[in-house]
Design a protein around this motif. Structure first.
Motif, short mmCIF file in Angstrom:
data_model
loop_
_atom_site.label_atom_id
_atom_site.label_comp_id
_atom_site.label_asym_id
_atom_site.label_seq_id
_atom_site.Cartn_x
_atom_site.Cartn_y
_atom_site.Cartn_z
N ASN A 189 0.82 -1.21 -0.07
CA ASN A 189 0.02 0.11 0.00
C ASN A 189 0.99 1.10 -0.01
OD1 ASN A 189 -2.66 -1.12 0.33
ND2 ASN A 189 -1.83 -1.82 2.16
N THR A 190 0.99 2.02 -1.11
CA THR A 190 1.51 3.19 -1.20
C THR A 190 0.98 4.18 -2.28
OG1 THR A 190 3.82 3.67 -2.21
CG2 THR A 190 2.83 1.95 -3.02
N ASP A 220 3.00 2.26 2.88
CA ASP A 220 2.37 2.49 4.18
C ASP A 220 2.43 1.13 5.01
OD1 ASP A 220 1.84 5.09 3.64
OD2 ASP A 220 0.03 4.63 2.74
N SER A 221 2.15 -0.14 4.04
CA SER A 221 2.18 -1.47 4.65
C SER A 221 2.62 -2.27 3.55
CB SER A 221 0.91 -1.78 5.25
OG SER A 221 -0.01 -1.80 3.98
#
Length: 316
Positions: free
Chosen positions: A12-13, A26-27
């Motif tokens: 997740n970006t 982000d993750s």
């Protein structure tokens, strides 16, 4: 369910990396993946008895995926194991608005070989239907031939869209009973000079059905819903209103639920409504496998939506 079974690495970006970047997303997490796996799991949760046909590595990742399938109640006796090539991993980049990008490759060693088909032949002959994705284009025609000879329905989800037109031309489309492409895939299935190739999206289902002589074609159109051609009539169905978090597994959820409803002889509008509900639910959750509808989700009655509208036939 004939397709790819691999691991997904979900990233997740807000931005995609460039060469030389040190990207801090982000993750990052790894989950079971592959269109074959996602659709097999959703079919099983919808109440179908599912045989998974594909190839996994004889490594810890492959063993973990095999255990995941078995825990979902899926028959894994038709899964082959490759002794030396690791199980593939697909990178899935997801932006905050739900858009995604994929980096993946299924090694040549993971092709559905004649030996794998022979191993799965009994299951194909005994099933109500065989569902195939374009993750394994080399197997579609041969498995379709086996299915047709046994009276088994053939459902094809032509995803991901092949880069080589020859892969599309090599398929025995005359053996396909149900086709479930998205808009881009439907356009790619038409000849370059076909007038509908660059025309309105809601006309694509009829154009593909007539061109390839497929009796039932459902073209998914993302937030615009879908269009279904049944050999005589085309109907356009609106999408369920929802806010997308991650669209990664939506097409898999739709394809599996639509296929299950079709095999259960559900009314077309009800089949679409339940498939739309499954897809809408999936995009409200992050990920693909983790976002798929649960058994409880699929057991609930579908939410009533606006009725379909007829699309004027375009002629032969």
């Amino acid at each position: 369910m004939v397709g790819s079974y691999h691991a997904d690495c979900l990233i997740n970006t807000p931005v995609l990396p460039n060469w030389g970047d040190d990207l801090r997303p982000d993750s990052v997490r790894t989950v079971p993946g592959g269109k074959g796996l996602n659709q097999a799991v959703t079919l099983a949760r919808a109440g179908a008895h599912v045989w998974a046909v594909g190839v996994l590595g004889a490594d810890p990742v492959g063993s973990s995926l095999l255990a995941t399938l078995a825990a979902e109640g899926i028959d894994v006796t038709t899964i082959a194991r490759h002794p030396t090539v690791p199980t593939p991993v697909c990178l899935v980049f997801t932006a905050p608005d739900g858009r995604n990008a994929f980096v993946w490759r299924v090694p040549d060693e993971y092709a559905i070989t004649p030996e794998v088909i022979t191993q799965a032949e009994k299951a194909v002959r005994g099933a109500d239907a065989v569902l195939l994705t374009f993750e394994v284009p080399e197997a579609i025609s041969r498995i379709s031939e086996i299915a047709r000879a046994a009276g088994t329905q053939v459902i094809v989800n032509p995803a991901p869209r092949p880069a080589d037109r020859r892969e599309l031309d090599a398929v025995r489309w005359d053996l396909v009973d149900v086709l479930i492409p998205n808009e881009a895939e439907a356009r790619a299935l038409l000849p370059d000079d076909h007038p509908a190739r660059d025309g309105p999206a809601e006309r694509l289902a009829e154009a593909v059905g007539r061109t390839l002589a497929i009796p039932l074609v459902c073209v998914t159109l993302a937030e615009r819903g879908c269009a279904v051609y049944d050999g005589a009539t085309t109907r356009a169905y609106p999408a369920h209103a929802t806010e997308a978090i991650d669209t990664t597994g939506a097409s898999d959820a739709f394809t599996a639920v639509f296929s299950a409803c079709h095999l259960a002889k559900a009314d077309q509008a009800d089949a679409v409504d339940q498939a739309q509900s499954a897809a809408a639910l999936t995009i409200t959750r992050p990920g693909a496998y983790d976002a798929l509808p649960t058994r409880a989700d699929l057991a609930r009655d579908a939410v009533g939506q606006a009725p379909p509208r007829a699309v004027t036939p375009t002629g032969p």
